[in-house]
Design a protein around this motif. Structure first.
Motif, PDB file in Angstrom:
ATOM      1  N   VAL A  38      -3.870   6.037   7.614  1.00  0.00           N
ATOM      2  CA  VAL A  38      -3.243   6.574   9.079  1.00  0.00           C
ATOM      3  C   VAL A  38      -2.237   5.673   9.676  1.00  0.00           C
ATOM      4  N   HIS A  39      -2.552   4.386   9.879  1.00  0.00           N
ATOM      5  CA  HIS A  39      -1.599   3.635  10.348  1.00  0.00           C
ATOM      6  C   HIS A  39      -0.201   3.561   9.764  1.00  0.00           C
ATOM      7  N   ARG A  40      -0.222   3.774   8.352  1.00  0.00           N
ATOM      8  CA  ARG A  40       0.860   3.930   7.600  1.00  0.00           C
ATOM      9  C   ARG A  40       1.785   5.131   7.824  1.00  0.00           C
ATOM     10  N   THR A  54       0.285  -2.947   6.958  1.00  0.00           N
ATOM     11  CA  THR A  54       1.517  -3.403   7.242  1.00  0.00           C
ATOM     12  C   THR A  54       2.457  -2.207   7.660  1.00  0.00           C
ATOM     13  N   LEU A  55       1.987  -0.988   7.999  1.00  0.00           N
ATOM     14  CA  LEU A  55       2.808   0.207   8.386  1.00  0.00           C
ATOM     15  C   LEU A  55       3.953   0.707   7.805  1.00  0.00           C
ATOM     16  N   GLY A  56       3.759   0.388   6.212  1.00  0.00           N
ATOM     17  CA  GLY A  56       4.810   0.755   5.404  1.00  0.00           C
ATOM     18  C   GLY A  56       5.899  -0.122   5.033  1.00  0.00           C
ATOM     19  N   TRP A  57       5.845  -1.420   5.608  1.00  0.00           N
ATOM     20  CA  TRP A  57       6.601  -2.458   5.223  1.00  0.00           C
ATOM     21  C   TRP A  57       6.504  -3.251   3.836  1.00  0.00           C
ATOM     22  N   PHE A  58       5.124  -3.122   3.532  1.00  0.00           N
ATOM     23  CA  PHE A  58       4.854  -3.680   2.127  1.00  0.00           C
ATOM     24  C   PHE A  58       3.871  -2.924   1.239  1.00  0.00           C
ATOM     25  N   ARG A  59       3.558  -2.885   0.284  1.00  0.00           N
ATOM     26  CA  ARG A  59       2.444  -2.275  -0.334  1.00  0.00           C
ATOM     27  C   ARG A  59       1.280  -2.744  -0.208  1.00  0.00           C
ATOM     28  N   ASP A  60       0.559  -2.380   0.637  1.00  0.00           N
ATOM     29  CA  ASP A  60      -0.724  -3.041   1.059  1.00  0.00           C
ATOM     30  C   ASP A  60      -1.546  -2.844  -0.358  1.00  0.00           C
ATOM     31  N   PRO A  61      -2.488  -3.865  -0.626  1.00  0.00           N
ATOM     32  CA  PRO A  61      -3.178  -3.785  -1.889  1.00  0.00           C
ATOM     33  C   PRO A  61      -4.506  -3.716  -1.541  1.00  0.00           C
ATOM     34  N   VAL A  62      -5.539  -3.257  -2.535  1.00  0.00           N
ATOM     35  CA  VAL A  62      -6.886  -3.188  -2.502  1.00  0.00           C
ATOM     36  C   VAL A  62      -7.397  -4.899  -2.633  1.00  0.00           C
ATOM     37  N   VAL A  85       5.669  -3.874  15.844  1.00  0.00           N
ATOM     38  CA  VAL A  85       4.442  -3.311  16.639  1.00  0.00           C
ATOM     39  C   VAL A  85       4.408  -3.233  17.920  1.00  0.00           C
ATOM     40  N   GLY A  86       5.263  -3.993  18.573  1.00  0.00           N
ATOM     41  CA  GLY A  86       4.960  -4.113  20.257  1.00  0.00           C
ATOM     42  C   GLY A  86       3.726  -4.799  20.756  1.00  0.00           C
ATOM     43  N   ARG A  87       3.237  -4.481  21.822  1.00  0.00           N
ATOM     44  CA  ARG A  87       1.896  -5.297  22.273  1.00  0.00           C
ATOM     45  C   ARG A  87       0.801  -4.569  21.865  1.00  0.00           C
ATOM     46  N   GLN A  88      -0.074  -5.977  21.521  1.00  0.00           N
ATOM     47  CA  GLN A  88      -1.511  -5.244  20.927  1.00  0.00           C
ATOM     48  C   GLN A  88      -2.718  -6.313  21.707  1.00  0.00           C
ATOM     49  N   ASP A  89      -3.638  -5.514  21.632  1.00  0.00           N
ATOM     50  CA  ASP A  89      -5.052  -6.380  22.335  1.00  0.00           C
ATOM     51  C   ASP A  89      -5.832  -7.278  21.545  1.00  0.00           C
ATOM     52  N   MET A  99       0.902 -11.043  -0.822  1.00  0.00           N
ATOM     53  CA  MET A  99       1.918 -10.316  -1.728  1.00  0.00           C
ATOM     54  C   MET A  99       1.669 -11.253  -3.207  1.00  0.00           C
ATOM     55  N   ALA A 100       1.812 -12.409  -3.344  1.00  0.00           N
ATOM     56  CA  ALA A 100       1.943 -13.144  -4.385  1.00  0.00           C
ATOM     57  C   ALA A 100       0.793 -12.933  -5.144  1.00  0.00           C
ATOM     58  N   LYS A 101      -0.375 -12.586  -4.837  1.00  0.00           N
ATOM     59  CA  LYS A 101      -1.438 -12.182  -5.516  1.00  0.00           C
ATOM     60  C   LYS A 101      -1.722 -11.131  -5.912  1.00  0.00           C
ATOM     61  N   ARG A 102      -0.859 -10.144  -5.694  1.00  0.00           N
ATOM     62  CA  ARG A 102      -0.881  -8.615  -6.089  1.00  0.00           C
ATOM     63  C   ARG A 102      -0.800  -8.572  -7.450  1.00  0.00           C
ATOM     64  N   GLN A 103      -1.385  -7.705  -7.965  1.00  0.00           N
ATOM     65  CA  GLN A 103      -1.638  -7.225  -9.522  1.00  0.00           C
ATOM     66  C   GLN A 103      -1.705  -5.691  -9.692  1.00  0.00           C
ATOM     67  N   PRO A 104      -1.137  -5.198 -10.460  1.00  0.00           N
ATOM     68  CA  PRO A 104      -1.099  -3.525 -10.940  1.00  0.00           C
ATOM     69  C   PRO A 104      -2.688  -3.472 -11.105  1.00  0.00           C
ATOM     70  N   ILE A 105      -3.217  -2.425 -10.750  1.00  0.00           N
ATOM     71  CA  ILE A 105      -4.508  -2.096 -11.064  1.00  0.00           C
ATOM     72  C   ILE A 105      -4.655  -1.945 -12.560  1.00  0.00           C
ATOM     73  N   ALA A 106      -3.950  -1.271 -13.219  1.00  0.00           N
ATOM     74  CA  ALA A 106      -3.943  -1.341 -14.587  1.00  0.00           C
ATOM     75  C   ALA A 106      -4.145  -2.485 -15.162  1.00  0.00           C
ATOM     76  N   GLU A 107      -3.355  -3.553 -14.593  1.00  0.00           N
ATOM     77  CA  GLU A 107      -3.828  -4.954 -15.293  1.00  0.00           C
ATOM     78  C   GLU A 107      -5.005  -5.453 -15.014  1.00  0.00           C
ATOM     79  N   VAL A 108      -5.585  -5.374 -13.843  1.00  0.00           N
ATOM     80  CA  VAL A 108      -6.694  -5.727 -13.429  1.00  0.00           C
ATOM     81  C   VAL A 108      -7.869  -5.014 -14.248  1.00  0.00           C
TER      82      VAL A 108
END
Length: 333
Positions: free
Chosen positions: A183-185, A154-162, A116-120, A39-48
């Motif tokens: 799909v997971h989101r 992160t299933l919509g909890w956060f804005r996942d970045p490229v 998320v519950g149990r995962q393999d 999260m700390a390293k995220r930048q808006p795509i326009a700035e990138v």
């Protein structure tokens, strides 16, 4: 700056840790710090785009925006802000994932997680931590497999970045990954890894087909179909071997006989994959040349076992994704 809602979620996670074992605290501690780093390293795509001379990166950011519009309109999966930011983590992979299974069982070890519950599988933001966990499990009698992962949702909890970890993918892989994670989101069943991954794979693959058709590249559709055919052929070999092993492990045999039969089945699997490799003119190198165990078999099955179920559902819906998502919500999990 981290928003207040994000800080609240992190504090909630730390509160959960307070009731967990020391080892669990260590796991969640690294998970929290790893996510905070992203999260700390995220930048808006326009700035990138405005701040780089990397033309390939600029093109990939533009492609991302087109893919997000396509996913919303064609696949009925709005991004909700995901993949509208970019982060360079300064490393090759995002996380390293540990799979584990007993020596004489095809039942994967699973872990429980908040939300998320149990995962393999169990993911670590540092490779050495994943290897340490794999070693610990091996000392307890498990077989393990450590895989490299370049993205997760992160299933919509956060804005996942490229991320830089997958920004350099070929277009087909990049599009497939974006669609898969969206799909997971869109829809996620707590504690059912094969359901979630099978659904994501089926939708992502249909999304790639439609993307290439809509952008006027039928030759890429044909090439992609060939790729999926190969995945299916390899999947049949791997899935059949896993089922034969399951029958052996559940049979009334001694442990010694089960071990002998297991090695016979794994040799047979490698022979089958070698035949496919000869027909294809390459591929499957690690499956043929590297060790294969129950954990590795499960790592493949987790993603592939439920794909046909969702492919069939989409066909029943005549390719209508609105109907597909409505039907998904009524499915037995």
């Amino acid at each position: 700056m981290i928003q207040a809602c994000v800080l609240w979620r992190i504090c909630l996670g730390i509160l959960v840790l307070a009731i967990c074992s020391c080892r669990t605290i260590g796991f969640y501690g690294q998970a929290i710090s790893g996510q905070v780093e992203v999260m700390a390293k995220r930048q808006p795509i326009a700035e990138v785009v405005s701040g780089t001379n990397d033309e390939a990166l600029k093109e990939r950011m533009a492609l991302t925006q087109r893919l997000l519009r396509f996913a919303e309109m064609e696949l009925k999966m709005p991004s909700g802000g995901s993949y509208e930011l970019y982060a360079d983590l300064g490393r090759e992979h995002l996380v390293w994932v540990v799979y584990a299974a007993p020596e004489l069982s095809m039942e994967p070890k699973d872990w429980w997680y908040p939300v998320v519950g149990r995962q393999d599988y169990r993911g670590y933001f540092r490779e050495d931590h994943a290897r340490d966990e794999a070693l610990r499990l091996e000392q307890r009698g498990y077989e393990t497999w450590v895989g490299e992962v370049d993205a997760f949702s992160t299933l919509g909890w956060f804005r996942d970045p490229v991320l830089n970890t997958f920004a350099g993918y070929e277009e087909v892989d990049f599009a497939e990954l974006i669609f898969h994670e969206l799909v997971h989101r869109k829809y996620y069943v707590r504690g059912n890894t094969p359901f979630n991954e099978g659904m994501a794979e089926a939708v992502a693959r249909e999304g790639v087909r439609r993307w290439f058709r809509q952008t006027g590249r039928p030759e890429l559709v044909r090439k992609y179909e060939d790729r999926l055919k190969r995945i299916g052929q390899a999947g049949e070999e791997i899935g059949a071997a896993a089922e034969r092993l399951r029958a052996v492990f559940e049979g009334d045999y001694s442990a010694e006989v089960k071990r002998e039969r297991k090695q016979q089945e794994l040799r047979s699997l490698k022979q089958g994959l070698s035949r496919l490799r000869g027909e294809w003119g390459g591929g499957l190198k690690s499956w043929i040349e590297d060790p294969v165990n129950n954990a590795r078999l499960n790592s493949f099955i987790t993603y592939e076992a439920e794909v046909p179920r969702f492919v069939a559902l989409l066909e029943e819906c005549d390719g209508d994704f609105e109907e597909f998502w409505n039907r998904v919500r009524t499915m037995e999990h």
